[in-house]
Design a protein around this motif. Structure first.
Motif, PDB file in Angstrom:
ATOM      1  N   SER A  94      40.973  46.409  25.720  1.00  0.00           N
ATOM      2  CA  SER A  94      40.845  45.358  26.738  1.00  0.00           C
ATOM      3  C   SER A  94      39.420  44.814  26.767  1.00  0.00           C
ATOM      4  O   SER A  94      39.200  43.614  26.948  1.00  0.00           O
ATOM      5  CB  SER A  94      41.255  45.881  28.119  1.00  0.00           C
ATOM      6  OG  SER A  94      40.344  46.843  28.624  1.00  0.00           O
ATOM      7  N   ALA A  95      38.433  45.694  26.573  1.00  0.00           N
ATOM      8  CA  ALA A  95      37.040  45.238  26.492  1.00  0.00           C
ATOM      9  C   ALA A  95      36.818  44.421  25.227  1.00  0.00           C
ATOM     10  O   ALA A  95      36.067  43.436  25.226  1.00  0.00           O
ATOM     11  CB  ALA A  95      36.095  46.436  26.537  1.00  0.00           C
ATOM     12  N   ALA A  96      37.477  44.822  24.136  1.00  0.00           N
ATOM     13  CA  ALA A  96      37.362  44.055  22.889  1.00  0.00           C
ATOM     14  C   ALA A  96      37.946  42.654  23.059  1.00  0.00           C
ATOM     15  O   ALA A  96      37.410  41.675  22.525  1.00  0.00           O
ATOM     16  CB  ALA A  96      38.065  44.786  21.752  1.00  0.00           C
ATOM     17  N   LEU A  97      39.054  42.546  23.803  1.00  0.00           N
ATOM     18  CA  LEU A  97      39.621  41.221  24.077  1.00  0.00           C
ATOM     19  C   LEU A  97      38.660  40.393  24.912  1.00  0.00           C
ATOM     20  O   LEU A  97      38.458  39.203  24.642  1.00  0.00           O
ATOM     21  CB  LEU A  97      40.974  41.365  24.792  1.00  0.00           C
ATOM     22  CG  LEU A  97      41.609  40.064  25.277  1.00  0.00           C
ATOM     23  CD1 LEU A  97      41.865  39.107  24.114  1.00  0.00           C
ATOM     24  CD2 LEU A  97      42.906  40.343  26.031  1.00  0.00           C
ATOM     25  N   ALA A  98      38.058  41.011  25.945  1.00  0.00           N
ATOM     26  CA  ALA A  98      37.092  40.282  26.776  1.00  0.00           C
ATOM     27  C   ALA A  98      35.931  39.776  25.936  1.00  0.00           C
ATOM     28  O   ALA A  98      35.477  38.632  26.095  1.00  0.00           O
ATOM     29  CB  ALA A  98      36.585  41.195  27.896  1.00  0.00           C
ATOM     30  N   ARG A  99      35.451  40.608  25.022  1.00  0.00           N
ATOM     31  CA  ARG A  99      34.358  40.187  24.142  1.00  0.00           C
ATOM     32  C   ARG A  99      34.786  39.014  23.262  1.00  0.00           C
ATOM     33  O   ARG A  99      34.035  38.038  23.094  1.00  0.00           O
ATOM     34  CB  ARG A  99      33.919  41.362  23.266  1.00  0.00           C
ATOM     35  CG  ARG A  99      32.811  41.009  22.272  1.00  0.00           C
ATOM     36  CD  ARG A  99      32.398  42.219  21.458  1.00  0.00           C
ATOM     37  NE  ARG A  99      33.504  42.770  20.671  1.00  0.00           N
ATOM     38  CZ  ARG A  99      33.423  43.915  20.007  1.00  0.00           C
ATOM     39  NH1 ARG A  99      32.325  44.647  20.049  1.00  0.00           N
ATOM     40  NH2 ARG A  99      34.473  44.339  19.305  1.00  0.00           N
ATOM     41  N   ALA A 100      35.996  39.095  22.711  1.00  0.00           N
ATOM     42  CA  ALA A 100      36.487  38.015  21.852  1.00  0.00           C
ATOM     43  C   ALA A 100      36.605  36.699  22.614  1.00  0.00           C
ATOM     44  O   ALA A 100      36.374  35.620  22.047  1.00  0.00           O
ATOM     45  CB  ALA A 100      37.842  38.408  21.260  1.00  0.00           C
ATOM     46  N   LEU A 101      36.951  36.783  23.898  1.00  0.00           N
ATOM     47  CA  LEU A 101      37.100  35.578  24.716  1.00  0.00           C
ATOM     48  C   LEU A 101      35.764  35.052  25.233  1.00  0.00           C
ATOM     49  O   LEU A 101      35.703  33.938  25.766  1.00  0.00           O
ATOM     50  CB  LEU A 101      38.018  35.867  25.914  1.00  0.00           C
ATOM     51  CG  LEU A 101      39.485  36.145  25.580  1.00  0.00           C
ATOM     52  CD1 LEU A 101      40.233  36.615  26.829  1.00  0.00           C
ATOM     53  CD2 LEU A 101      40.147  34.893  25.010  1.00  0.00           C
ATOM     54  N   GLY A 102      34.714  35.857  25.095  1.00  0.00           N
ATOM     55  CA  GLY A 102      33.403  35.442  25.593  1.00  0.00           C
ATOM     56  C   GLY A 102      33.195  35.726  27.060  1.00  0.00           C
ATOM     57  O   GLY A 102      32.313  35.128  27.692  1.00  0.00           O
ATOM     58  N   ALA A 103      33.969  36.653  27.613  1.00  0.00           N
ATOM     59  CA  ALA A 103      33.799  37.015  29.026  1.00  0.00           C
ATOM     60  C   ALA A 103      32.557  37.880  29.183  1.00  0.00           C
ATOM     61  O   ALA A 103      32.240  38.700  28.328  1.00  0.00           O
ATOM     62  CB  ALA A 103      35.029  37.766  29.526  1.00  0.00           C
ATOM     63  N   ARG A 104      31.876  37.708  30.308  1.00  0.00           N
ATOM     64  CA  ARG A 104      30.681  38.490  30.581  1.00  0.00           C
ATOM     65  C   ARG A 104      30.765  39.051  31.996  1.00  0.00           C
ATOM     66  O   ARG A 104      30.786  38.307  32.975  1.00  0.00           O
ATOM     67  CB  ARG A 104      29.416  37.625  30.450  1.00  0.00           C
ATOM     68  CG  ARG A 104      29.156  37.089  29.048  1.00  0.00           C
ATOM     69  CD  ARG A 104      28.775  38.225  28.082  1.00  0.00           C
ATOM     70  NE  ARG A 104      28.486  37.710  26.740  1.00  0.00           N
ATOM     71  CZ  ARG A 104      29.379  37.585  25.789  1.00  0.00           C
ATOM     72  NH1 ARG A 104      30.649  37.910  26.031  1.00  0.00           N
ATOM     73  NH2 ARG A 104      29.031  37.134  24.587  1.00  0.00           N
ATOM     74  N   GLY A 105      30.828  40.376  32.091  1.00  0.00           N
ATOM     75  CA  GLY A 105      30.841  41.024  33.408  1.00  0.00           C
ATOM     76  C   GLY A 105      32.200  41.100  34.063  1.00  0.00           C
ATOM     77  O   GLY A 105      32.345  41.746  35.099  1.00  0.00           O
ATOM     78  N   THR A 106      33.215  40.466  33.495  1.00  0.00           N
ATOM     79  CA  THR A 106      34.558  40.489  34.082  1.00  0.00           C
ATOM     80  C   THR A 106      35.179  41.864  33.868  1.00  0.00           C
ATOM     81  O   THR A 106      35.223  42.352  32.733  1.00  0.00           O
ATOM     82  CB  THR A 106      35.459  39.430  33.431  1.00  0.00           C
ATOM     83  OG1 THR A 106      34.815  38.164  33.503  1.00  0.00           O
ATOM     84  CG2 THR A 106      36.813  39.369  34.126  1.00  0.00           C
ATOM     85  N   PRO A 107      35.672  42.514  34.912  1.00  0.00           N
ATOM     86  CA  PRO A 107      36.307  43.816  34.722  1.00  0.00           C
ATOM     87  C   PRO A 107      37.573  43.700  33.885  1.00  0.00           C
ATOM     88  O   PRO A 107      38.254  42.666  33.895  1.00  0.00           O
ATOM     89  CB  PRO A 107      36.619  44.288  36.149  1.00  0.00           C
ATOM     90  CG  PRO A 107      36.611  43.060  36.982  1.00  0.00           C
ATOM     91  CD  PRO A 107      35.659  42.108  36.333  1.00  0.00           C
ATOM     92  N   THR A 108      37.882  44.767  33.152  1.00  0.00           N
ATOM     93  CA  THR A 108      39.082  44.786  32.327  1.00  0.00           C
ATOM     94  C   THR A 108      39.890  46.044  32.625  1.00  0.00           C
ATOM     95  O   THR A 108      39.373  47.027  33.143  1.00  0.00           O
ATOM     96  CB  THR A 108      38.748  44.745  30.824  1.00  0.00           C
ATOM     97  OG1 THR A 108      38.216  46.008  30.414  1.00  0.00           O
ATOM     98  CG2 THR A 108      37.776  43.630  30.496  1.00  0.00           C
ATOM     99  N   LEU A 109      41.158  45.986  32.261  1.00  0.00           N
ATOM    100  CA  LEU A 109      42.063  47.122  32.451  1.00  0.00           C
ATOM    101  C   LEU A 109      42.919  47.266  31.206  1.00  0.00           C
ATOM    102  O   LEU A 109      43.513  46.294  30.741  1.00  0.00           O
ATOM    103  CB  LEU A 109      42.956  46.890  33.681  1.00  0.00           C
ATOM    104  CG  LEU A 109      44.033  47.945  33.969  1.00  0.00           C
ATOM    105  CD1 LEU A 109      43.396  49.301  34.284  1.00  0.00           C
ATOM    106  CD2 LEU A 109      44.910  47.476  35.137  1.00  0.00           C
ATOM    107  N   MET A 110      42.995  48.479  30.651  1.00  0.00           N
ATOM    108  CA  MET A 110      43.782  48.753  29.458  1.00  0.00           C
ATOM    109  C   MET A 110      45.057  49.483  29.855  1.00  0.00           C
ATOM    110  O   MET A 110      45.009  50.507  30.527  1.00  0.00           O
ATOM    111  CB  MET A 110      42.964  49.617  28.500  1.00  0.00           C
ATOM    112  CG  MET A 110      43.662  49.911  27.186  1.00  0.00           C
ATOM    113  SD  MET A 110      43.802  48.444  26.169  1.00  0.00           S
ATOM    114  CE  MET A 110      45.284  48.823  25.258  1.00  0.00           C
ATOM    115  N   LEU A 111      46.213  48.956  29.437  1.00  0.00           N
ATOM    116  CA  LEU A 111      47.503  49.568  29.724  1.00  0.00           C
ATOM    117  C   LEU A 111      48.140  50.005  28.407  1.00  0.00           C
ATOM    118  O   LEU A 111      48.214  49.225  27.467  1.00  0.00           O
ATOM    119  CB  LEU A 111      48.427  48.579  30.441  1.00  0.00           C
ATOM    120  CG  LEU A 111      47.895  47.970  31.743  1.00  0.00           C
ATOM    121  CD1 LEU A 111      48.896  46.966  32.296  1.00  0.00           C
ATOM    122  CD2 LEU A 111      47.610  49.053  32.775  1.00  0.00           C
TER     123      LEU A 111
END
Length: 341
Positions: A94-111
């Motif tokens: 989920s953090a890897a997806l956030a990085r790919a999208l260019g998100a910064r500081g947005t919390p993530t959740l892995m299911l």
């Protein structure tokens, strides 16, 4: 009944693998292709060489954000459901997806609750919105890319594994595709049926001459019930009966009648199972996703939202329709999320 949190789907998009024909490809996976053809699948999707689950999820997420008319900076939470083996151990996709999208500081959740997590993820989002009144927009993505080192897409189970991702932008107060409730039943007695035998901390490496693809779900189920046909038939009845039960529970929680369900979207199972589920729930097979399942193959956690998108685009759902996203997955878990179009 008013749901505890009010949100709906503001945008939805998918990224699927390349179209493959089952009749053309089956012999490359199994030595008895006729068995696979009897499942009723006509097609499946295969990710292009070099493509990762993160690539698939990113592509779906970018288009879902465009569909919803918002950007990455508008997201208050990024949720990723991955129903196959992750790219790396000790790694948060989920953090890897956030990085790919260019998100910064947005919390993530892995299911990672197998095929259930793309549907039960709605309940996770509801919980997050309930405890975070400031949060208004969530990205829920689900991906499945079959790992050939752990699964044979045409042998491990009686679902034909397929590759693809889907993403939905969920927005507080959005009246379209509105979430009503999420329900789940777990029977831990059966938690070993779908496990990959090797690669974890218990057995990091297979013994000589063995691999994960040697083990099938069918064999595990038969061994669990001592190959007793009466016990096996009882399990099958229980399997489908639980689907009807979890849908009934969800409808009671939502204060609605199961007879109102306009469309049952189940996992993209084989055609015999689709008919059995429809009969157990009391709905005609034509009002399920059976036809889509035959075209797409089993996309794991992405099944339900991909099929929901397809039914909408094909004009098979109308405003106000009640839709049940339901199924059974490894664990074993029976699950249902209700939405109104």
């Amino acid at each position: 009944m008013t749901p505890p949190v009010d949100f709906g789907v503001a945008g939805i998009a998918a990224e699927l693998g390349l179209v493959r024909d089952v009749a053309d490809e089956a012999a490359g996976y199994v030595d008895d292709p006729e068995r696979v053809l009897r499942w009723g699948y006509r097609g499946f999707r295969e990710a292009p060489a070099g493509t990762t689950p993160t690539d698939l999820a990113e592509a779906a997420a970018v288009r879902a954000l465009e569909d919803a008319g918002c950007g990455v900076d508008d997201l208050d939470l990024i949720v990723l459901a991955d129903s196959d083996v992750p790219g790396y151990p000790h790694w948060d996709a989920s953090a890897a997806l956030a990085r790919a999208l260019g998100a910064r500081g947005t919390p993530t959740l892995m299911l990672s609750q197998a095929c259930a997590s793309g549907v039960t993820g709605f309940g996770n989002v509801a919980g997050a919105l309930a405890i975070q009144p400031h949060a208004g927009t969530v990205l829920l993505a689900a991906v499945n890319q079959v790992s050939g080192a752990h699964r044979n897409r045409m042998r491990t189970s009686t679902c034909l594994g397929s590759d693809g991702a889907v993403a939905a932008v969920l927005r507080r107060g959005h009246g379209r595709l509105r979430w009503l409730c999420t329900e789940q039943i777990t029977e831990p007695e059966f938690c070993d049926f779908y496990r990959a035998e090797y690669g974890g901390s218990r057995a990091p490496f297979p013994p000589p001459g063995r691999s994960n693809t040697d083990v099938t779900v069918t064999e595990r189920v038969q061994e669990h019930f001592d190959r007793d046909p009466i016990k096996l038939m009882g399990f099958v009845d229980r399997l489908y009966g639980r689907v009807a039960e979890v849908i009934g529970r969800a409808c009671r929680r939502a204060g609605t009648d199961p007879a109102r369900i306009a469309r049952l979207i189940y996992i993209n199972d084989n055609q015999q199972s689709m008919r059995e589920v429809a009969a157990a729930v009391g709905i005609p097979p034509e009002r399920t996703n059976a036809a889509l399942a035959a075209e797409l193959g089993h996309l794991g956690a992405a099944d339900h939202l991909v099929c929901l998108k397809e039914h909408l685009e094909r004009g098979e759902l109308a405003d106000g329709d009640l839709v049940a996203l339901a199924g059974v997955s490894a664990g074993m878990h029976w699950f249902c999320t209700l939405v109104t179009v």
